[in-house]
Design a protein around this motif. Structure first.
Motif, PDB file in Angstrom:
ATOM      1  N   GLY A  83       7.465  -7.131   8.609  1.00 51.24           N
ATOM      2  CA  GLY A  83       6.234  -7.837   8.950  1.00 51.24           C
ATOM      3  C   GLY A  83       5.302  -8.013   7.775  1.00 51.24           C
ATOM      4  O   GLY A  83       4.137  -8.405   7.951  1.00 51.24           O
ATOM      5  N   ILE A  84       5.781  -7.763   6.562  1.00 52.53           N
ATOM      6  CA  ILE A  84       4.944  -7.861   5.365  1.00 52.53           C
ATOM      7  C   ILE A  84       4.319  -9.246   5.238  1.00 52.53           C
ATOM      8  O   ILE A  84       4.944 -10.263   5.563  1.00 52.53           O
ATOM      9  N   VAL A  85       3.069  -9.263   4.778  1.00 50.44           N
ATOM     10  CA  VAL A  85       2.390 -10.504   4.435  1.00 50.44           C
ATOM     11  C   VAL A  85       2.112 -10.442   2.931  1.00 50.44           C
ATOM     12  O   VAL A  85       1.200  -9.742   2.490  1.00 50.44           O
ATOM     13  N   PRO A  86       2.906 -11.115   2.109  1.00 53.56           N
ATOM     14  CA  PRO A  86       2.657 -11.103   0.667  1.00 53.56           C
ATOM     15  C   PRO A  86       1.283 -11.701   0.358  1.00 53.56           C
ATOM     16  O   PRO A  86       0.840 -12.646   1.025  1.00 53.56           O
ATOM     17  N   VAL A  87       0.623 -11.144  -0.636  1.00 50.76           N
ATOM     18  CA  VAL A  87      -0.685 -11.644  -1.063  1.00 50.76           C
ATOM     19  C   VAL A  87      -0.526 -12.312  -2.423  1.00 50.76           C
ATOM     20  O   VAL A  87      -0.059 -11.691  -3.383  1.00 50.76           O
ATOM     21  N   ALA A  88      -0.897 -13.578  -2.512  1.00 55.41           N
ATOM     22  CA  ALA A  88      -0.855 -14.328  -3.772  1.00 55.41           C
ATOM     23  C   ALA A  88      -2.234 -14.938  -3.981  1.00 55.41           C
ATOM     24  O   ALA A  88      -2.603 -15.890  -3.293  1.00 55.41           O
ATOM     25  N   VAL A 141       1.986  -3.650  13.530  1.00 59.24           N
ATOM     26  CA  VAL A 141       1.211  -3.404  12.309  1.00 59.24           C
ATOM     27  C   VAL A 141       1.820  -4.218  11.178  1.00 59.24           C
ATOM     28  O   VAL A 141       2.990  -4.042  10.829  1.00 59.24           O
ATOM     29  N   ARG A 142       1.035  -5.131  10.607  1.00 58.76           N
ATOM     30  CA  ARG A 142       1.522  -6.015   9.549  1.00 58.76           C
ATOM     31  C   ARG A 142       0.792  -5.716   8.235  1.00 58.76           C
ATOM     32  O   ARG A 142      -0.406  -5.979   8.111  1.00 58.76           O
ATOM     33  N   PRO A 143       1.498  -5.158   7.254  1.00 56.11           N
ATOM     34  CA  PRO A 143       0.856  -4.832   5.971  1.00 56.11           C
ATOM     35  C   PRO A 143       0.702  -6.051   5.074  1.00 56.11           C
ATOM     36  O   PRO A 143       1.633  -6.830   4.901  1.00 56.11           O
TER      37      PRO A 143
END
Length: 359
Positions: A25-30, A216-218
């Motif tokens: 469920g990862i949400v990459p941050v760019a 829970v999505r980090p």
């Protein structure tokens, strides 16, 4: 003749896949300068991760960007939805989205009145509600969440979840997160998804066990893109070398050489972020002592640079220039040749490289 970031492509990509697998469920941050790698490159790599869902075991349907102005760079390279971390306000770039992209944007709403304004502006908008944490930056209190729940009613509408942006340098976030999730439950919001920042894998695992009905999505940036520092190498090119004797003048300010040695001119200066130090917030005695030491060196014209020759950090001969820096190499030390690359230690989020080479 550049400040260059060289990436070990195979090692870096292996780390990205391993991290995405470790955090379902990862949400990459760019955002910003793309952690030194550029925002566009990170957006393309997020798309690559989405296309390798069979290896990570989970789809990657969301990429986080920092501001609305960063959307175009990401939207043209990543096919999924785009979560904007800066809270929506009823003014500025948030109101001027390209209609072709607007339906893919997930807004962050941090005030009840902004939820009203957003839905009036775009009834079909997707959004997350940001909850106020101990950071005290943006977010709704428990009362604000309850007001939002009353406004939304029992339907999910465009609500994608609740976002928690937590502080760094905390022994454990679990106590605070437990309280915040309990507030989400008490508010009556029609969601069981929370987006979290700065939680460890162990903390996320504990939360998943404590709240089995929640997803829970980090949201992860630094640990994803820069988590394997061994895959990243920063170098600068030696542009010129000049031998000097004690008392010789050099540089913009006509400084005097303290003793016999060499002035070594290298690529990389203030335009790249070299010599522009951002506050770290480290309050330890060691950090304070280092600050005092740097101040003392600066007072007499000697400041340690981030450039290393044969493993030893060399001193700035004078403050860095816009695109080049002058180093002092004392007599007896090896003098690098023109054209040689030397290593540089940088803060990636504050550095713009001339070239990024993925080998």
């Amino acid at each position: 003749m550049s400040l260059t970031l060289t990436v070990d492509g195979d090692r870096w990509r292996s780390h990205l896949l391993a991290t995405a697998t470790k955090f379902p469920g990862i949400v990459p941050v760019a955002k910003g300068n793309g952690y030194g790698l550029t925002l566009g490159r990170l957006a393309r790599r997020a798309q690559w991760l989405a296309e390798h869902a069979d290896e990570t075991g989970a789809p990657l349907d969301l990429l986080a960007v920092g501001t609305y102005d960063e959307i175009p760079d990401a939207a043209s390279r990543y096919d999924g939805d785009l979560l904007v971390l800066t809270p929506w306000r009823p003014f500025g770039a948030a109101l001027d989205l390209d209609p072709r992209v607007a339906k893919r944007v997930v807004h962050t709403v941090s005030r009840p009145e902004d939820l009203t304004a957003l839905l009036a502006h775009d009834p079909s908008a997707q959004f997350v509600l940001e909850q106020l944490t101990s950071m005290l930056r943006h977010g709704m209190t428990r009362r604000g969440l309850a007001a939002a729940a009353e406004q939304l009613g029992p339907g999910r509408s465009g609500l994608r979840g609740v976002a928690l942006h937590l502080p760094l340098n905390t022994t454990s976030h679990l106590g605070e997160v437990n309280r915040l999730i309990n507030d989400v439950v008490a508010s009556g919001l029609p969601t069981r998804t929370v987006f979290v920042s700065h939680l460890t894998h162990a903390e996320i695992t504990t939360l998943a066990g404590s709240y089995p009905d929640f997803t829970v999505r980090p949201r992860i940036g630094t640990d994803l893109w820069l988590g394997d520092r061994g895959a990243l190498k920063v170098t600068a090119t030696v542009l010129d070398v000049h031998e000097v004797d004690r008392g010789d003048t050099f540089g913009y300010r006509g400084r005097s050489a303290p003793k016999h040695g060499h002035i070594v001119v290298v690529s990389g200066g203030t335009a790249h972020g070299i010599g522009l130090e951002a506050p770290t917030g480290d309050q330890s005695l060691k950090a304070r002592a280092a600050t005092l030491a740097r101040g003392g060196l600066d007072a007499v014209g000697f400041v340690r640079s981030p450039f290393s020759i044969d493993g030893k950090q060399r001193l700035f001969a004078e403050p860095p220039h816009m695109q080049a820096s002058m180093l002092f190499v004392p007599s007896g030390a090896r003098v690098p040749r023109v054209g040689e690359d030397i290593e540089v230690r940088v803060r990636f989020t504050a550095t713009d490289f001339d070239r990024v080479v993925v080998a």
